[in-house]
Design a protein around this motif. Structure first.
Motif, short mmCIF file in Angstrom:
data_model
loop_
_atom_site.label_atom_id
_atom_site.label_comp_id
_atom_site.label_asym_id
_atom_site.label_seq_id
_atom_site.Cartn_x
_atom_site.Cartn_y
_atom_site.Cartn_z
N ASN A 45 92.78 97.98 28.04
CA ASN A 45 93.70 96.64 26.80
C ASN A 45 93.57 95.86 25.82
O ASN A 45 92.13 95.84 25.53
N ARG A 46 93.43 96.81 24.89
CA ARG A 46 92.92 96.85 23.59
C ARG A 46 92.30 95.42 23.09
O ARG A 46 92.28 95.37 21.72
N ASN A 47 92.99 94.13 23.22
CA ASN A 47 93.20 93.01 22.97
C ASN A 47 92.33 91.91 23.40
O ASN A 47 91.53 91.35 22.58
N PHE A 48 90.64 92.52 23.76
CA PHE A 48 90.38 91.26 24.59
C PHE A 48 88.87 92.63 24.41
O PHE A 48 88.42 93.85 24.21
N LYS A 49 87.25 92.22 24.23
CA LYS A 49 86.77 92.99 24.30
C LYS A 49 86.05 92.62 25.16
O LYS A 49 85.91 92.27 25.86
N ASP A 50 84.53 93.66 25.72
CA ASP A 50 83.45 94.02 26.02
C ASP A 50 82.50 91.90 25.77
O ASP A 50 82.38 92.00 25.59
N ASP A 51 82.08 92.01 27.16
CA ASP A 51 82.04 90.59 27.13
C ASP A 51 80.23 90.92 26.53
O ASP A 51 80.06 89.87 25.64
N LYS A 52 79.59 92.03 26.64
CA LYS A 52 77.87 92.19 26.01
C LYS A 52 78.09 92.18 24.48
O LYS A 52 77.60 91.87 23.40
N ASN A 53 79.84 92.64 23.94
CA ASN A 53 79.77 92.84 22.32
C ASN A 53 80.58 91.99 21.73
O ASN A 53 79.99 91.99 20.53
N SER A 54 81.54 90.62 22.81
CA SER A 54 81.59 89.56 22.02
C SER A 54 80.85 88.48 22.18
O SER A 54 80.07 88.40 22.44
N GLU A 55 80.78 87.65 20.72
CA GLU A 55 79.92 87.03 20.27
C GLU A 55 80.55 85.38 20.80
O GLU A 55 81.73 85.41 21.15
N SER A 56 80.02 84.55 21.36
CA SER A 56 80.17 82.87 22.07
C SER A 56 81.10 82.13 20.64
O SER A 56 80.10 82.15 19.25
N ALA A 57 81.10 81.63 20.66
CA ALA A 57 82.08 80.61 19.79
C ALA A 57 81.25 79.57 19.12
O ALA A 57 81.11 79.49 17.86
N LEU A 58 79.88 79.52 20.16
CA LEU A 58 79.24 78.73 19.31
C LEU A 58 78.84 79.29 18.57
O LEU A 58 77.54 79.16 17.72
N ASP A 59 78.22 80.73 18.77
CA ASP A 59 77.22 81.73 17.92
C ASP A 59 78.23 81.93 16.08
O ASP A 59 77.62 82.19 15.43
N ILE A 60 79.36 82.17 16.69
CA ILE A 60 80.40 82.17 15.47
C ILE A 60 80.55 80.62 14.54
O ILE A 60 80.10 80.70 13.47
N LEU A 61 80.11 79.62 15.41
CA LEU A 61 79.82 78.56 14.86
C LEU A 61 79.01 78.13 13.39
O LEU A 61 78.70 77.86 12.55
N ASN A 62 77.65 78.66 14.80
CA ASN A 62 76.40 79.01 13.89
C ASN A 62 76.15 79.85 12.75
O ASN A 62 75.81 78.64 11.56
N LYS A 63 77.27 80.80 12.59
CA LYS A 63 76.81 81.37 11.43
C LYS A 63 77.94 81.13 10.96
O LYS A 63 77.72 81.28 9.18
N ARG A 64 78.87 80.36 10.93
CA ARG A 64 79.62 79.31 9.49
C ARG A 64 79.08 78.85 9.03
O ARG A 64 79.10 78.48 7.64
N TYR A 65 78.05 78.04 9.88
CA TYR A 65 77.44 77.36 9.56
C TYR A 65 76.33 77.29 7.72
O TYR A 65 75.65 76.74 7.21
N VAL A 66 75.60 78.82 8.93
CA VAL A 66 74.47 78.79 7.95
C VAL A 66 75.22 79.71 7.11
O VAL A 66 74.61 79.29 5.85
N ASN A 67 76.42 80.62 6.88
CA ASN A 67 76.54 80.88 5.40
C ASN A 67 77.57 79.93 5.00
O ASN A 67 78.71 80.03 3.96
#
Length: 84
Positions: A45-67
């Protein structure tokens, strides 16, 4: 043209090739793509990523704030929503 013609003329190879082709087709149908060289942990099912490759929502939020994509107020509000 008896059975000697079948054996000595090389005609015996066609049934063997037919059996090999049928086995290959069955393998390709029932292996569901594992023959293509993909690892055994392939996600069908290519709609889902592996857990080891996916980022958490908090990681994405931190990147958006840093950028500087979001303001500090938005960052704090979204962080609070994610944590709760």
């Amino acid at each position: 043209m008896g059975s000697q013609f079948f054996v000595w003329s090389g005609m015996w190879i066609f049934p063997v090739i037919g059996i090999i082709v049928m086995l290959f087709v069955f393998y390709m149908v029932f292996s569901r793509g594992r023959f293509s060289g993909c690892s055994s942990s392939y996600d069908y099912n290519r709609n889902f990523k592996d857990d080891k490759n996916s980022e958490s929502a908090l990681d994405i939020l931190n990147k958006r704030y840093v950028n500087s994509e979001i303001s500090k107020e938005d960052f704090e509000r979204m962080k609070k929503d994610i944590i709760s």
